[in-house]
Motif scaffolding. Structure first.
Motif, mmCIF file in Angstrom:
data_model
loop_
_atom_site.group_PDB
_atom_site.id
_atom_site.type_symbol
_atom_site.label_atom_id
_atom_site.label_comp_id
_atom_site.label_asym_id
_atom_site.label_seq_id
_atom_site.Cartn_x
_atom_site.Cartn_y
_atom_site.Cartn_z
ATOM 1 N N LYS A 1 0.822 -1.218 0.000
ATOM 2 C CA LYS A 1 0.000 0.000 0.000
ATOM 3 C C LYS A 1 0.854 1.266 0.000
ATOM 4 C CE LYS A 1 -3.296 -1.830 3.098
ATOM 5 N NZ LYS A 1 -4.276 -1.631 4.161
ATOM 6 N N CYS A 2 2.045 1.204 0.588
ATOM 7 C CA CYS A 2 2.941 2.373 0.587
ATOM 8 C C CYS A 2 4.127 2.012 -0.312
ATOM 9 C CB CYS A 2 3.444 2.683 1.992
ATOM 10 S SG CYS A 2 2.127 2.908 3.196
ATOM 11 N N ASN B 1 3.556 -2.016 16.219
ATOM 12 C CA ASN B 1 3.859 -0.627 15.876
ATOM 13 C C ASN B 1 2.735 -0.035 15.033
ATOM 14 O OD1 ASN B 1 6.619 0.100 16.816
ATOM 15 N ND2 ASN B 1 7.230 -1.672 15.595
ATOM 16 N N VAL B 2 2.730 1.293 14.945
ATOM 17 C CA VAL B 2 1.775 1.975 14.049
ATOM 18 C C VAL B 2 2.075 1.572 12.608
ATOM 19 C CG1 VAL B 2 1.116 4.245 13.130
ATOM 20 C CG2 VAL B 2 1.379 3.928 15.602
ATOM 21 N N LEU B 3 3.337 1.683 12.190
ATOM 22 C CA LEU B 3 3.731 1.231 10.848
ATOM 23 C C LEU B 3 4.389 -0.130 10.944
ATOM 24 C CD1 LEU B 3 5.318 4.278 8.930
ATOM 25 C CD2 LEU B 3 2.906 3.634 9.172
ATOM 26 N N LYS B 4 4.089 -0.970 9.990
ATOM 27 C CA LYS B 4 4.683 -2.315 9.970
ATOM 28 C C LYS B 4 5.975 -2.355 9.144
ATOM 29 C CE LYS B 4 0.929 -3.532 12.134
ATOM 30 N NZ LYS B 4 0.865 -3.024 13.518
ATOM 31 N N CYS B 5 6.291 -1.257 8.454
ATOM 32 C CA CYS B 5 7.516 -1.211 7.644
ATOM 33 C C CYS B 5 8.393 -0.061 8.120
ATOM 34 C CB CYS B 5 7.185 -0.962 6.170
ATOM 35 S SG CYS B 5 6.222 -2.281 5.426
ATOM 36 N N ARG B 6 9.694 -0.238 7.994
ATOM 37 C CA ARG B 6 10.630 0.804 8.416
ATOM 38 C C ARG B 6 10.611 1.989 7.442
ATOM 39 N NH1 ARG B 6 17.110 1.261 7.812
ATOM 40 N NH2 ARG B 6 17.363 2.973 9.278
ATOM 41 N N PRO B 7 10.396 3.204 7.948
ATOM 42 C CA PRO B 7 10.547 4.367 7.074
ATOM 43 C C PRO B 7 12.033 4.573 6.796
ATOM 44 C CG PRO B 7 9.245 4.884 9.045
ATOM 45 C CD PRO B 7 9.928 3.576 9.294
ATOM 46 N N PRO B 8 12.411 4.848 5.541
ATOM 47 C CA PRO B 8 13.833 4.976 5.222
ATOM 48 C C PRO B 8 14.510 6.027 6.105
ATOM 49 C CG PRO B 8 12.444 5.423 3.287
ATOM 50 C CD PRO B 8 11.529 5.075 4.411
ATOM 51 N N ARG C 1 4.538 9.083 7.743
ATOM 52 C CA ARG C 1 3.739 10.135 7.082
ATOM 53 C C ARG C 1 2.259 9.842 7.271
ATOM 54 N NH1 ARG C 1 7.738 10.162 1.852
ATOM 55 N NH2 ARG C 1 9.278 11.558 2.809
ATOM 56 N N PRO C 2 1.441 10.923 7.271
ATOM 57 C CA PRO C 2 0.004 10.719 7.511
ATOM 58 C C PRO C 2 -0.623 9.676 6.586
ATOM 59 C CG PRO C 2 0.527 13.056 7.582
ATOM 60 C CD PRO C 2 1.791 12.355 7.175
ATOM 61 N N GLU D 1 -2.382 6.171 7.840
ATOM 62 C CA GLU D 1 -3.750 5.842 7.412
ATOM 63 C C GLU D 1 -3.771 4.465 6.705
ATOM 64 O OE1 GLU D 1 -6.758 7.433 7.320
ATOM 65 O OE2 GLU D 1 -7.676 6.070 5.863
ATOM 66 N N ALA D 2 -2.812 4.250 5.813
ATOM 67 C CA ALA D 2 -2.793 2.998 5.045
ATOM 68 C C ALA D 2 -2.558 1.790 5.950
ATOM 69 C CB ALA D 2 -1.710 3.071 3.972
ATOM 70 N N CYS D 3 -1.772 1.980 6.996
ATOM 71 C CA CYS D 3 -1.383 0.857 7.859
ATOM 72 C C CYS D 3 -2.350 0.654 9.031
ATOM 73 C CB CYS D 3 0.031 1.123 8.396
ATOM 74 S SG CYS D 3 1.038 -0.342 8.637
ATOM 75 N N SER D 4 -3.223 1.624 9.269
ATOM 76 C CA SER D 4 -3.986 1.594 10.533
ATOM 77 C C SER D 4 -4.944 0.405 10.628
ATOM 78 C CB SER D 4 -4.740 2.904 10.743
ATOM 79 O OG SER D 4 -5.757 3.017 9.786
ATOM 80 N N ASP D 5 -5.384 -0.085 9.471
ATOM 81 C CA ASP D 5 -6.303 -1.224 9.520
ATOM 82 C C ASP D 5 -5.625 -2.461 10.137
ATOM 83 O OD1 ASP D 5 -8.886 -2.239 9.001
ATOM 84 O OD2 ASP D 5 -8.005 -3.470 7.407
ATOM 85 N N TYR D 6 -4.335 -2.642 9.867
ATOM 86 C CA TYR D 6 -3.628 -3.792 10.461
ATOM 87 C C TYR D 6 -3.613 -3.681 11.985
ATOM 88 C CZ TYR D 6 -1.967 -4.698 5.718
ATOM 89 O OH TYR D 6 -1.908 -4.959 4.379
ATOM 90 N N LEU D 7 -3.330 -2.480 12.469
ATOM 91 C CA LEU D 7 -3.281 -2.293 13.928
ATOM 92 C C LEU D 7 -4.672 -2.494 14.538
ATOM 93 C CD1 LEU D 7 -1.678 -1.551 16.458
ATOM 94 C CD2 LEU D 7 -2.165 0.860 15.969
ATOM 95 N N HIS D 8 -5.675 -1.949 13.891
ATOM 96 C CA HIS D 8 -7.026 -2.115 14.440
ATOM 97 C C HIS D 8 -7.443 -3.581 14.448
ATOM 98 C CE1 HIS D 8 -7.364 2.322 14.084
ATOM 99 N NE2 HIS D 8 -8.060 2.132 15.180
ATOM 100 N N ARG D 9 -7.064 -4.319 13.406
ATOM 101 C CA ARG D 9 -7.366 -5.762 13.374
ATOM 102 C C ARG D 9 -6.613 -6.486 14.500
ATOM 103 N NH1 ARG D 9 -10.807 -8.452 11.996
ATOM 104 N NH2 ARG D 9 -9.977 -10.044 10.607
ATOM 105 N N GLN D 10 -5.365 -6.076 14.725
ATOM 106 C CA GLN D 10 -4.589 -6.706 15.805
ATOM 107 C C GLN D 10 -5.282 -6.483 17.150
ATOM 108 O OE1 GLN D 10 -0.797 -4.737 14.781
ATOM 109 N NE2 GLN D 10 0.122 -6.757 14.544
#
Ligand code: URA
Length: 234
Positions: free
Chosen positions: A23-24, A89-96, A102-103, A107-116
């Motif tokens: 997604k990102c 974590n909020v993001l599941k991937c490391r930001p370079p 980033r917002p 947003e793109a990753c938040s569904d994974y956290l909510h499902r967790q």
């Protein structure tokens, strides 16, 4: 009501989905591993940090660097082990370069956290630092105003106590922040012993906490043997 085994299977399916997430585009291109999270899939206590760093990206596990060592130590001081909690974590991937999330990525990753959160069903979620605190509270108030105050929020269909804490990586280099983080950590056993939360918006002030404690039952945090990310789903 889903059994713990059903929830764990569903969590495994979310993990499989996250593993191939694109997604990102920038994060998908630069990551080594998707760091989904690790620990007890039926934990009462969950920690949510910001995003994987270089060590986490290599190993595929959250909080394995210096901040993770501090987290382990603080857990040990209250009689808990990593295998008894779930860490994500909020993001599941490391930001370079470890830049801020980033917002659009949050947003793109938040569904994974909510499902967790929905599938693990924790009673208490410690949000570590600003990013997870702002995301899960749905409010821009910063961590320095909120740390150490548990609040009941509805996440998905469940009420859960959010307990904002300073991020261990920030506390590593600031002795006064470390002392505050340690003092806030010391209240965790009391929060875990409270009855399950059912009043969104309520704030657990210390006197109420002490009253409630007298009536509270001991929380059973039985350790799960398989604490690492891959072992979680064996
Ligand atoms: N910092 C985080 O926020 N998460 C990690 O997994 C490691 C460091």
């Amino acid at each position: 009501m889903q059994s713990a085994a059903d929830r764990r299977e569903a969590l495994k399916a979310v993990y499989e989905q996250a593993r191939g997430c694109e997604k990102c585009p920038q994060l998908a291109a630069t990551r080594t591993t998707v760091v989904f999270g690790a620990g007890n899939a039926d934990a009462d206590l969950m920690f949510v940090g910001e995003a994987p760093g270089a060590n986490e990206d290599k190993q595929g596990l959250p909080f394995v660097g210096q901040a993770g060592k501090l987290l382990d130590k603080l857990l040990e001081e209250i009689g808990l082990q990593r295998s008894q909690v779930f860490i994500a974590n909020v993001l599941k991937c490391r930001p370079p370069g470890n830049r801020d999330p980033r917002p659009n990525e949050i947003e793109a990753c938040s569904d994974y956290l909510h499902r967790q959160v929905e599938l693990i069903e924790p009673r208490v979620i410690c949000t570590l630092g600003n990013f997870s605190t702002k995301l899960l509270r749905g409010d821009p108030t910063g961590i320095s105003r909120l740390h150490g105050r548990a609040e009941v929020h509805t996440i998905g269909r469940r009420a859960v106590r959010l307990y904002p804490l300073y991020h261990p990586a920030a506390a590593l280099y600031t002795p006064s922040m470390l002392e505050t983080l340690r003092a806030d950590f010391q209240r965790l056993p009391e929060l875990l012993a409270l009855p399950a939360p059912d009043q969104p918006g309520a704030i657990d002030e210390i006197p109420e906490l002490e009253d409630a404690l007298e009536a509270a039952a001991e929380t059973d945090l039985a350790p799960e043997p398989d604490a690492d990310q891959l072992g979680l789903f064996d």
